[in-house]
Write a protein that holds these residues in place. Structure first.
Motif, short mmCIF file in Angstrom:
data_model
loop_
_atom_site.label_atom_id
_atom_site.label_comp_id
_atom_site.label_asym_id
_atom_site.label_seq_id
_atom_site.Cartn_x
_atom_site.Cartn_y
_atom_site.Cartn_z
N SER A 93 0.82 -1.21 0.00
CA SER A 93 0.00 0.00 0.00
C SER A 93 0.86 1.27 0.00
CB SER A 93 -0.95 0.01 1.19
OG SER A 93 -0.24 -0.05 2.41
N THR A 94 2.12 1.16 0.41
CA THR A 94 3.10 2.24 0.20
C THR A 94 4.32 1.60 -0.43
OG1 THR A 94 2.31 3.35 2.21
CG2 THR A 94 4.33 4.18 1.23
N PRO A 95 4.29 1.41 -1.74
CA PRO A 95 5.40 0.72 -2.41
C PRO A 95 6.69 1.52 -2.34
CG PRO A 95 3.92 1.71 -4.03
CD PRO A 95 3.27 1.87 -2.70
N GLY A 96 7.80 0.83 -2.53
CA GLY A 96 9.09 1.48 -2.53
C GLY A 96 9.16 2.61 -3.56
N MET A 97 9.83 3.68 -3.18
CA MET A 97 9.97 4.84 -4.06
C MET A 97 11.44 5.18 -4.30
SD MET A 97 7.09 6.06 -5.13
CE MET A 97 5.34 6.15 -4.79
N THR A 98 12.34 4.23 -4.09
CA THR A 98 13.76 4.47 -4.34
C THR A 98 14.00 4.59 -5.85
OG1 THR A 98 14.37 2.14 -4.56
CG2 THR A 98 14.27 3.03 -2.32
N TYR A 99 15.22 4.97 -6.21
CA TYR A 99 15.54 5.12 -7.64
C TYR A 99 15.44 3.81 -8.39
CZ TYR A 99 20.15 3.02 -6.83
OH TYR A 99 21.15 2.14 -6.51
N TYR A 100 15.60 2.67 -7.64
CA TYR A 100 15.54 1.36 -8.31
C TYR A 100 14.23 0.62 -8.04
CZ TYR A 100 17.02 -0.09 -3.59
OH TYR A 100 17.11 -0.26 -2.23
N SER A 101 13.28 1.25 -7.36
CA SER A 101 12.03 0.57 -6.99
C SER A 101 11.13 0.34 -8.20
CB SER A 101 11.28 1.39 -5.94
OG SER A 101 11.95 1.39 -4.71
N ARG A 102 10.24 -0.60 -8.02
CA ARG A 102 9.41 -1.05 -9.13
C ARG A 102 8.30 -0.05 -9.49
NH1 ARG A 102 7.33 -6.63 -7.24
NH2 ARG A 102 6.59 -6.81 -9.38
N PHE A 103 7.63 0.52 -8.49
CA PHE A 103 6.50 1.41 -8.79
C PHE A 103 6.92 2.59 -9.66
CE2 PHE A 103 3.60 4.90 -8.14
CZ PHE A 103 2.35 4.32 -8.13
N PRO A 104 7.96 3.34 -9.29
CA PRO A 104 8.36 4.45 -10.17
C PRO A 104 8.75 4.00 -11.57
CG PRO A 104 9.40 4.66 -8.01
CD PRO A 104 8.77 3.30 -8.06
N GLN A 105 9.40 2.84 -11.67
CA GLN A 105 9.81 2.35 -12.98
C GLN A 105 8.60 1.99 -13.84
OE1 GLN A 105 13.31 -0.34 -13.95
NE2 GLN A 105 11.66 -1.83 -14.06
N MET A 106 7.61 1.33 -13.25
CA MET A 106 6.42 0.95 -14.01
C MET A 106 5.65 2.17 -14.50
SD MET A 106 4.90 -2.51 -12.20
CE MET A 106 5.21 -2.17 -10.47
N MET A 107 5.59 3.22 -13.67
CA MET A 107 4.92 4.44 -14.10
C MET A 107 5.74 5.16 -15.17
SD MET A 107 2.15 4.17 -12.45
CE MET A 107 1.43 5.67 -13.10
N ARG A 108 7.07 5.13 -15.02
CA ARG A 108 7.94 5.80 -15.99
C ARG A 108 7.80 5.18 -17.38
NH1 ARG A 108 12.55 4.51 -13.92
NH2 ARG A 108 12.37 6.12 -12.34
N VAL A 109 7.79 3.84 -17.44
CA VAL A 109 7.67 3.15 -18.72
C VAL A 109 6.32 3.46 -19.37
CG1 VAL A 109 7.61 0.89 -19.84
CG2 VAL A 109 9.30 1.35 -18.06
N ALA A 110 5.32 3.73 -18.54
CA ALA A 110 4.00 4.10 -19.06
C ALA A 110 3.93 5.58 -19.44
CB ALA A 110 2.92 3.77 -18.03
N GLY A 111 5.05 6.31 -19.24
CA GLY A 111 5.10 7.70 -19.65
C GLY A 111 4.88 8.72 -18.55
N HIS A 112 4.98 8.27 -17.28
CA HIS A 112 4.71 9.17 -16.16
C HIS A 112 5.91 9.19 -15.22
CE1 HIS A 112 0.60 8.91 -17.64
NE2 HIS A 112 0.62 7.61 -17.47
N GLU A 113 6.66 10.28 -15.22
CA GLU A 113 7.79 10.42 -14.33
C GLU A 113 7.31 10.59 -12.89
OE1 GLU A 113 10.90 9.99 -14.99
OE2 GLU A 113 10.67 9.79 -17.16
N LEU A 114 8.18 10.25 -11.93
CA LEU A 114 7.77 10.25 -10.53
C LEU A 114 7.29 11.62 -10.07
CD1 LEU A 114 7.41 8.77 -7.88
CD2 LEU A 114 9.83 9.17 -7.37
#
Length: 354
Positions: free
Chosen positions: A319-340
């Motif tokens: 419910s509060t996923p990792g937000m580090t530079y290598y974490s999965r949630f930011p990467q999945m949003m980035r690939v979809a076109g949405h920067e953190l």
């Protein structure tokens, strides 16, 4: 300028991971619209307003300087800004905050306790609410709700600290025999998690899990690849999803990226996942179903398995996923076109409008 209280640290075993997540969130928060107000929580649960160099957050050195104690005041009433008082020169003064962004992982931060505290103090916050946070934290409860919503979940049995040897051995049979996964029922980041292939390993796994939680989940070991869905929003205002990712593990280990000195030591993250289109569709459908069934809002990451036969099986929700530079949630949003930074701005804005 919107003042955003970024909460980090906390009492859980994931304290250091929270610092890493907060470091990246602070760096990515758009400064043209938002002003970060840094609220650190030490390992004993005390809250502080930190005004020093943000670079000291990730190292933990923030506790040593420029940190004034914080108290929270319940019952402020609608429209009140803050609900936080800061001790400055032996006098409490109101700390001006518009919204809170908890970047806390594990018990005492991600399990509904902090969310309930913020609600009691009239402070808007980003992320899942009290009930969803508590349910997502508890692997047993989340599995039951996901299964009730029609998403296949692993066989899972619960043991409580002090369980008899007979009960401990019986649940292995109920889960289909070895290997099984043994987990603190309310933990995260793979801390205290073990894969047990025989009775000796199982006993060690129970000891490790019970050392962290009085409630332990014993789960059927699902054969397949682990995938994840990054999800934002809620059932009322609409839901947005990032690209689904896929975890590729080297050797016979399991996903434990936060426990490695090198985050990629035994793990490759593929985003988007290398799966057939029809399977990806079912993964996204299952992810959304679980997100809604558990009452999630704001943002969360839903983790699932895909078996060799193409069956989608629920694993857990962060419910509060990792937000580090290598974490999965930011990467999945980035690939979809949405920067953190864009994601954070949208989450904060939506919470304030709500």
């Amino acid at each position: 300028m919107i003042k955003v209280a970024i909460l980090f640290g906390g009492i859980s075993t994931e304290h250091d991971i929270s610092l890493k997540s907060a470091d990246n969130v602070i760096a990515q928060l758009p400064r043209d619209r938002f002003e970060p107000v840094l609220i650190g929580i030490d390992r004993d649960g005390a809250w502080f307003h930190y005004t020093g160099d943000a670079a000291d957050v990730v190292t933990g050195a923030w506790e040593e300087h420029d940190a004034n104690p914080i108290v929270l005041i319940p019952g402020r009433g609608e429209g009140a800004r803050g609900g936080m008082l800061e001790l400055v020169d032996n006098e409490f003064v109101e700390l001006d905050v518009d919204v809170a962004l908890p970047v806390l992982h594990g018990q005492g931060g991600e399990d509904g306790t902090v969310q309930g505290t913020l609600e009691a103090c009239g402070i808007p916050y980003v992320g899942c609410g009290v009930l969803a946070s508590a349910v997502c934290m508890d692997k047993d409860a989340s599995h039951r709700l996901a299964a009730a919503a029609g998403v296949r979940s692993p066989k899972c049995e619960v043991l409580w600290r002090g369980a008899s040897e007979e009960d401990c051995l019986a649940v292995v049979d109920t889960c289909g025999g070895y290997p099984v996964f043994v987990k603190p029922a309310r933990g995260g980041s793979s801390i205290g998690v073990s894969k047990a292939a025989d009775e000796a390993a199982y006993r060690e796994a129970l000891d490790a899990a019970f050392a962290l939680d009085e409630k332990v989940a014993v789960e059927e070991a699902i054969t397949g690849v682990e995938v994840g869905c990054a999800i934002m929003g809620d059932s009322i205002h609409g839901i947005k999803m990032g690209e689904a990712d896929e975890i590729v593990i080297t050797g016979d280990g399991f996903f434990r990226i936060h426990l490695e000195k090198d985050p990629g030591a035994n793990t490759e993250l593929r985003c988007p996942a290398d799966l057939p289109a029809d399977v990806m569709t079912r993964v996204r459908e299952a992810g959304r179903t679980v997100y809604e069934a558990l009452g999630c809002s704001g943002f969360a990451r839903v983790d699932l398995f895909v078996t060799p036969e193409g069956e989608v099986v629920f694993n857990e929700v962060n419910s509060t996923p990792g937000m580090t530079y290598y974490s999965r949630f930011p990467q999945m949003m980035r690939v979809a076109g949405h920067e953190l930074g864009e994601v954070l701005a949208e989450l904060i804005t939506c919470e304030l409008h709500r």
